[in-house]
Design a protein around this motif. Structure first.
Motif: not given
Lengths: 251, 254
Positions: A231-233, A8-14, A155-165
């Protein structure tokens, strides 16, 4: 777990434009040191139940604190937890479609519009099903996301979807009613479908639709997160403060 | 120890704490601490957990053997498809990744069930001739792959409530379930389909029967949201009963 984080590093840094994980870790340790010296970490440990006044003070200026109570204490709290996540996703995709990034193809617009509609439907279902016990509407804070930039949005969409799952996967064990468990199951697989397609848009001819960053390669099991992690994420993306820390799994 | 309390306290000292602690950091911190603290079900310990759970409850073993049967079917399908040499280079990464997961699911379930595990059946992936060119025509192969994945998603979902007796096993099943959904979406996209199921559209029909539901929890969602039946049906994957799943996969047993 290391490889999962690295994925996730790339997405998060992006998203954040922040510096390296190593630096971040050092900074976090420094904060722990500072706060321990000041004695506040100790007092935090003693608060088994969040002190509402303390929590309210920590909320962002002008925004309230929303306390889920014990996630897992009864199904309403789990439903409210899901409702919060669906609110975040629905608001995000609504913004994505309202202010499309430059170069959004017709196909991408169709996909993202579909996903927006799915998330709105999930959100409205939870609100209606929970009724008067529902938490209030949340105020999203997407100021860290550049909606005109494709990579940032996806990148944000992927982050949210992965968190959701991972959130639904982790919350199943807290649900007591068979009907609500099945309902959560009906939703989580659609979130996983979203995650797969969004990852495919980002990185078309790759394994990222079900990548080793989110699926343990040795077992084929997807990552899970408990409410405190989730919740932290999502905290950076919501103006209200969300408290749902007291996890109790049904016996 | 309440981690959120600590972060709240830090935030009083430093209002920008969330800005300064980047996502990667938080992920490390929370995964490192909280996974250990909250989850007794690290994959490596799965067998031990399961052994205890299913020894006490026949339903759990029954559900896991049902799941194992479906995983045998999927794993062998992808293994043979890759060996057949018909999958184009463009799609091989997807097939290889999916095969890796399905084989891992077989190993996981088989290992956990131990001597209670069912034997791998013999398969006929032509389904008695319905898909006669499954290993020579890649389009037919994709069709079967999609059917297996979408069936798998609905099958796990249909068993979830039976696992309420064992939260640990339920969690593992959910962790497989979402992976099947990721696979399904990727195969559908490969075929030029949406990643999600619209109404009850798709073939074989049995795989999609009943997926067109427009009400959830007794609420008519077309009426509630004003959105289309298409969107509402796509937003939920419906479960399949064990019997419905067996009716779909039985033609694939030799």
């Amino acid at each position: 777990m290391e490889n999962q984080s690295n994925g996730h590093t790339d997405v998060r840094q992006m998203l954040t434009g922040k510096e390296s994980a190593a630096l971040g870790r050092r900074m976090f340790m420094r904060y722990l040191g500072v706060t321990a010296a000041a004695g506040v970490a100790l007092s935090a440990c003693q608060n088994e139940i969040v002190d509402p006044t303390a929590a309210a003070r920590s909320a962002r200026e002008g925004f309230r604190t929303i306390d889920f109570g014990d996630v897992g204490n009864n199904d309403v709290t789990v439903l409210n937890y899901a409702y919060a996540l669906e609110q975040l996703e629905a608001a995000f995709y609504t913004q994505v479609i309202a202010t499309p990034y430059s170069g959004m193809t017709d196909m991408e617009r169709r996909i993202l519009t579909d996903i927006r509609d799915h998330e709105i439907i999930h959100r409205d279902l939870f609100k209606a099903a929970i009724g008067s016990a529902a938490i209030p509407g949340l105020t999203p804070d997407f100021s860290s996301i550049n909606f005109s930039n494709r990579a940032a949005v996806l990148g944000a969409a992927r982050l949210f979807e992965n968190i959701g799952v991972s959130a639904y996967n982790g919350a199943g064990q807290f649900i007591m009613s068979a009907d609500y468990l099945t309902l959560a199951g009906k939703i989580v697989s659609v979130e996983a479908r979203h995650a797969s397609i969004i990852s495919t848009l980002i990185d078309p001819q790759s394994r990222s639709f079900a990548g080793d960053d989110v699926i343990f390669p040795s077992t084929g099991l997807e990552e899970i997160r408990v409410p405190v992690e989730v919740l932290a994420l999502v905290t950076p993306y919501i103006k209200e403060t969300l408290n749902g820390m007291n996890v109790r799994r049904r016996a | 120890m309440n981690l959120q309390n600590i972060l709240n306290e830090i935030e009083k000292v430093d209002a920008d704490v969330y800005e300064r602690l980047d996502h990667v950091t938080r992920r490390h911190v929370f995964q490192g601490w909280m996974k250990k603290a909250f989850l007794g079900t690290a994959p490596l310990a799965f067998s031990a957990v399961l052994n205890k759970a299913y020894a006490q409850n026949n339903v759990v073993a029954e559900v896991l053997n049902f799941a194992l049967t479906l995983e045998y079917l999927e794993a062998e399908f992808y293994n043979r498809s890759l060996a057949a040499g018909i999958i184009p280079a463009m799609a091989r990464p997807y097939y290889e990744q999916i095969a890796k997961h399905e084989n891992a699911h077989v190993d996981l379930l088989k290992g956990a069930l131990g001597s209670a595990a069912v034997m791998k059946p013999n398969f006929d992936f032509t389904a008695k001739g319905t898909f006669g060119d499954v290993f020579t025509n890649v389009q037919t192969n994709y069709t079967v792959a999609q059917a297996f994945e979408d069936t798998g998603v609905r099958a796990y979902k249909g068993q979830a409530a039976r696992l309420l007796v064992s939260p640990e096993v339920l969690t593992i099943a959910l962790q497989i379930h979402s992976v099947e959904a990721r696979h399904a979406a990727r195969i559908r996209y490969l075929r030029g389909e949406k990643g999600w199921i619209t109404l009850a559209n798709g073939a074989p029909q049995g795989v999609y029967a009943g997926d067109e539901a427009l009400s959830q929890a007794g609420i008519d969602l077309v009426q509630l949201t004003g959105l289309s039946a298409t969107a509402v049906s796509e937003a939920f994957d419906e479960p399949l009963t064990r019997e419905a799943v067996l009716a779909i996969v039985t033609p694939f047993f030799a």
